[in-house]
Design a protein around this motif. Structure first.
Motif, PDB file in Angstrom:
ATOM      1  N   GLY A   1       0.809  -1.219   0.000  1.00 35.32           N
ATOM      2  CA  GLY A   1       0.000   0.000   0.000  1.00 35.32           C
ATOM      3  C   GLY A   1       0.834   1.257   0.000  1.00 35.32           C
ATOM      4  O   GLY A   1       0.456   2.261   0.601  1.00 35.32           O
ATOM      5  N   CYS A   2       1.971   1.223  -0.677  1.00 34.70           N
ATOM      6  CA  CYS A   2       2.831   2.412  -0.718  1.00 34.70           C
ATOM      7  C   CYS A   2       2.997   2.877  -2.165  1.00 34.70           C
ATOM      8  O   CYS A   2       2.298   2.402  -3.054  1.00 34.70           O
ATOM      9  CB  CYS A   2       4.171   2.136  -0.040  1.00 34.70           C
ATOM     10  SG  CYS A   2       5.096   0.754  -0.701  1.00 34.70           S
TER      11      CYS A   2
ATOM     12  N   ALA B   1       6.116   5.271   1.865  1.00 32.96           N
ATOM     13  CA  ALA B   1       4.870   4.968   2.573  1.00 32.96           C
ATOM     14  C   ALA B   1       4.591   6.090   3.557  1.00 32.96           C
ATOM     15  O   ALA B   1       5.484   6.539   4.263  1.00 32.96           O
ATOM     16  CB  ALA B   1       5.001   3.646   3.315  1.00 32.96           C
TER      17      ALA B   1
ATOM     18  N   SER C   1      -0.310   1.497   5.389  1.00 28.63           N
ATOM     19  CA  SER C   1       0.885   0.993   4.714  1.00 28.63           C
ATOM     20  C   SER C   1       2.052   0.840   5.690  1.00 28.63           C
ATOM     21  O   SER C   1       2.808  -0.140   5.616  1.00 28.63           O
ATOM     22  CB  SER C   1       1.277   1.880   3.530  1.00 28.63           C
ATOM     23  OG  SER C   1       1.588   3.182   3.939  1.00 28.63           O
TER      24      SER C   1
END
Length: 70
Positions: A22-23, A42, A47
């Motif tokens: 999630g970065c 991030a 993240s």
């Protein structure tokens, strides 16, 4: 940016890693040398939590470990 033997780009695998964590994946260019390199960044709580959880399960084995600890 490329694997030395096969000359394959790291872009696809790094894109998958950034999606998992999630970065963001950024491409940076060093002004003094002109070299380009990838940077994963991030900033969201989600993240950062994913990254910390990952490193608790899969420890680093280099000087980066000391950077992570502090």
């Amino acid at each position: 940016m490329y694997e030395p033997i096969t000359k394959s780009s790291y872009f696809n695998i790094l894109t998958e890693i950034t999606e998992f964590l999630g970065c963001n994946l950024l491409i940076r260019k060093q002004i003094s040398t002109g070299n380009e390199y990838y940077t994963l960044t991030a900033s969201s709580r989600l993240s950062l939590t994913k990254i910390l959880t990952y490193f608790k399960s899969f420890s680093l084995y280099s000087s980066k470990y000391l950077d992570y600890k502090y």
